[in-house]
Design an enzyme around this catalytic site. Structure first.
Site, PDB file in Angstrom:
ATOM      1  N   ASN A 102     -33.213  -6.723 -20.632  1.00 30.31           N
ATOM      2  CA  ASN A 102     -32.611  -6.591 -21.955  1.00 30.31           C
ATOM      3  C   ASN A 102     -33.407  -7.365 -22.996  1.00 30.31           C
ATOM      4  OD1 ASN A 102     -30.682  -5.168 -20.590  1.00 30.31           O
ATOM      5  ND2 ASN A 102     -29.201  -6.845 -20.543  1.00 30.31           N
ATOM      6  N   HIS A 119     -38.896  -7.464 -20.764  1.00 32.29           N
ATOM      7  CA  HIS A 119     -39.270  -6.427 -21.733  1.00 32.29           C
ATOM      8  C   HIS A 119     -39.349  -6.952 -23.158  1.00 32.29           C
ATOM      9  CE1 HIS A 119     -37.743  -3.136 -18.767  1.00 32.29           C
ATOM     10  NE2 HIS A 119     -38.816  -3.755 -18.349  1.00 32.29           N
ATOM     11  N   GLY A 186     -25.891  -4.050 -13.771  1.00 34.05           N
ATOM     12  CA  GLY A 186     -25.929  -3.227 -14.978  1.00 34.05           C
ATOM     13  C   GLY A 186     -27.265  -2.595 -15.284  1.00 34.05           C
ATOM     14  N   THR A 187     -27.947  -2.114 -14.225  1.00 31.18           N
ATOM     15  CA  THR A 187     -29.185  -1.387 -14.491  1.00 31.18           C
ATOM     16  C   THR A 187     -29.189  -0.079 -13.709  1.00 31.18           C
ATOM     17  OG1 THR A 187     -31.623  -1.450 -14.462  1.00 31.18           O
ATOM     18  CG2 THR A 187     -30.492  -2.599 -12.670  1.00 31.18           C
ATOM     19  N   ASN A 212     -22.133  -2.229 -10.706  1.00 29.45           N
ATOM     20  CA  ASN A 212     -22.389  -1.115 -11.613  1.00 29.45           C
ATOM     21  C   ASN A 212     -21.240  -0.118 -11.457  1.00 29.45           C
ATOM     22  OD1 ASN A 212     -23.481   1.214 -12.935  1.00 29.45           O
ATOM     23  ND2 ASN A 212     -25.553   0.449 -12.526  1.00 29.45           N
TER      24      ASN A 212
HETATM   25  N1  APR Z   1     -21.099  -3.222 -16.289  1.00 35.88           N
HETATM   26  C1  APR Z   1     -22.141  -3.011 -15.436  1.00 35.88           C
HETATM   27  N2  APR Z   1     -22.964  -1.934 -15.507  1.00 35.88           N
HETATM   28  C2  APR Z   1     -22.702  -1.035 -16.496  1.00 35.88           C
HETATM   29  C3  APR Z   1     -21.638  -1.187 -17.417  1.00 35.88           C
HETATM   30  C4  APR Z   1     -20.824  -2.337 -17.285  1.00 35.88           C
HETATM   31  N3  APR Z   1     -19.790  -2.543 -18.109  1.00 35.88           N
HETATM   32  N4  APR Z   1     -21.653  -0.110 -18.270  1.00 35.88           N
HETATM   33  C5  APR Z   1     -22.693   0.668 -17.890  1.00 35.88           C
HETATM   34  N5  APR Z   1     -23.315   0.125 -16.821  1.00 35.88           N
HETATM   35  C6  APR Z   1     -24.492   0.601 -16.086  1.00 35.88           C
HETATM   36  C7  APR Z   1     -24.715   2.089 -16.140  1.00 35.88           C
HETATM   37  O1  APR Z   1     -24.002   2.740 -15.080  1.00 35.88           O
HETATM   38  C8  APR Z   1     -26.230   2.174 -15.907  1.00 35.88           C
HETATM   39  O2  APR Z   1     -26.529   2.232 -14.511  1.00 35.88           O
HETATM   40  O3  APR Z   1     -25.611   0.036 -16.723  1.00 35.88           O
HETATM   41  C9  APR Z   1     -26.747   0.850 -16.467  1.00 35.88           C
HETATM   42  C10 APR Z   1     -27.519   0.992 -17.757  1.00 35.88           C
HETATM   43  O4  APR Z   1     -28.657   1.755 -17.465  1.00 35.88           O
HETATM   44  P1  APR Z   1     -29.716   2.067 -18.643  1.00 35.88           P
HETATM   45  O5  APR Z   1     -28.974   2.506 -19.847  1.00 35.88           O
HETATM   46  O6  APR Z   1     -30.778   2.943 -18.034  1.00 35.88           O
HETATM   47  O7  APR Z   1     -30.346   0.647 -18.985  1.00 35.88           O
HETATM   48  P2  APR Z   1     -31.406  -0.171 -18.132  1.00 35.88           P
HETATM   49  O8  APR Z   1     -31.229   0.049 -16.674  1.00 35.88           O
HETATM   50  O9  APR Z   1     -31.345  -1.560 -18.620  1.00 35.88           O
HETATM   51  O10 APR Z   1     -32.802   0.489 -18.606  1.00 35.88           O
HETATM   52  C11 APR Z   1     -33.982  -0.141 -18.151  1.00 35.88           C
HETATM   53  O11 APR Z   1     -35.293   1.260 -19.611  1.00 35.88           O
HETATM   54  O12 APR Z   1     -35.259   2.218 -21.702  1.00 35.88           O
HETATM   55  C12 APR Z   1     -35.871   1.238 -20.923  1.00 35.88           C
HETATM   56  O13 APR Z   1     -36.838  -0.807 -21.530  1.00 35.88           O
HETATM   57  C13 APR Z   1     -35.609  -0.116 -21.518  1.00 35.88           C
HETATM   58  O14 APR Z   1     -34.916  -2.162 -20.442  1.00 35.88           O
HETATM   59  C14 APR Z   1     -34.667  -0.773 -20.516  1.00 35.88           C
HETATM   60  C15 APR Z   1     -35.039  -0.078 -19.222  1.00 35.88           C
END
Ligand code: APR
Length: 243
Positions: A102, A119, A186-187, A212
């Site tokens: 994040n 990042h 949360g990824t 997640n």
């Molecule tokens: N608690 C935990 N997880 C959650 C919640 C919550 N309240 N709400 C949503 N999620 C989960 C979703 O199910 C999803 O798997 O968080 C995840 C978010 O995924 P992305 O939106 O893809 O974000 P992220 O994994 O951080 O993306 C990675 O991609 O776009 C690039 O550089 C950017 O750092 C980012 C990277």
């Protein structure tokens, strides 16, 4: 799910070296839209239009406008209980490292110090010539310039097609290799090298716990995978672990 939470508590209670990887989901309960979920940031904008060196070279004003919008959005939000529990973890184990994808700075605002921002950070920018990194919030100038050389500033963010600082990757890999518990919170586990870190930990014998609401491509590799919101699950685990 209760069994999964109990298992996660038991694993954490005996943990010595802990690694935590967070993604946008940890900030979802702070009302910051995730990237790929419903209403996600990428839904409104195509990544290629905004978060790439080519997009910045083509239209730096549009890219700065988007980052200025995101800075304003984040400044109106605050850390949630998930950020707060992760901050508390720092002093509860022999060794700890938070690796976050994040850029919203909410872990930093929650007080986390033992942290790698893989990042980058929304509130840092760097000179496109001298590469000096500075704290920066977009003001009235839509095309901010470096004070020492006059070149254009860019957000200090890792864009698509770019890779994170090799030193940060090395530190993240080293900690993933030596930890005995790795928490993935949360990824979507779609972006490398971050998504590979929990698998490195697993291969080195660590217990891996995922939090997640949805399953991800690495769910099947987890020792424990809890379907739930970080802001609810983490405080519950933390209380039950009795730290
Ligand atoms: N608690 C935990 N997880 C959650 C919640 C919550 N309240 N709400 C949503 N999620 C989960 C979703 O199910 C999803 O798997 O968080 C995840 C978010 O995924 P992305 O939106 O893809 O974000 P992220 O994994 O951080 O993306 C990675 O991609 O776009 C690039 O550089 C950017 O750092 C980012 C990277």
């Amino acid at each position: 799910m209760v069994d999964e939470i109990t298992r996660a508590v038991e694993i954490l209670k005996t943990a010595k070296t802990v690694a935590v990887l967070t993604g946008a989901g940890v900030s979802a309960e702070s009302n910051i839209p995730t990237f790929r979920g419903e209403g996600g940031l990428w839904k409104k904008y195509r990544a290629e239009e905004l978060a790439t060196p080519e997009a910045f070279n083509r239209n730096p004003e549009l890219v700065w406008e988007w980052y200025g919008y995101r800075q304003k959005l984040v400044l109106g939000c605050r850390p949630n209980p998930a950020h707060e529990v992760i901050e508390k973890m720092e002093d509860c184990f022999d060794d700890f490292l938070l690796i976050t994808q994040n850029v919203d700075g909410l872990h930093r605002r929650a007080g986390s110090k033992k942290m790698l921002e893989l990042h980058g950070n929304l509130f840092k920018s760097r000179c496109t010539v001298g590469r000096t990194i500075l704290d920066f919030t977009l003001g009235d100038d839509p095309l901010p310039k470096c004070e020492s050389c006059g070149a254009l500033l860019r957000p200090h963010i890792v864009w698509f097609g770019e890779s994170p600082d090799p030193m940060k990757i090395q530190l993240a890999v080293e900690h993933s290799e030596k930890c005995d518990v790795f928490l993935v919170i949360g990824t979507s586990a779609m972006v490398q090298p971050a998504a590979y870190l929990p698998l490195i930990a697993k291969k080195m014998g660590a217990k891996v716990i995922e939090i997640n609401p949805k399953s991800t491509p690495i769910t099947n590799d987890m020792d424990v995978s809890i379907r739930g919101k970080a802001g609810e699950i983490l405080p519950e685990i933390w209380t039950k672990a009795g730290f």
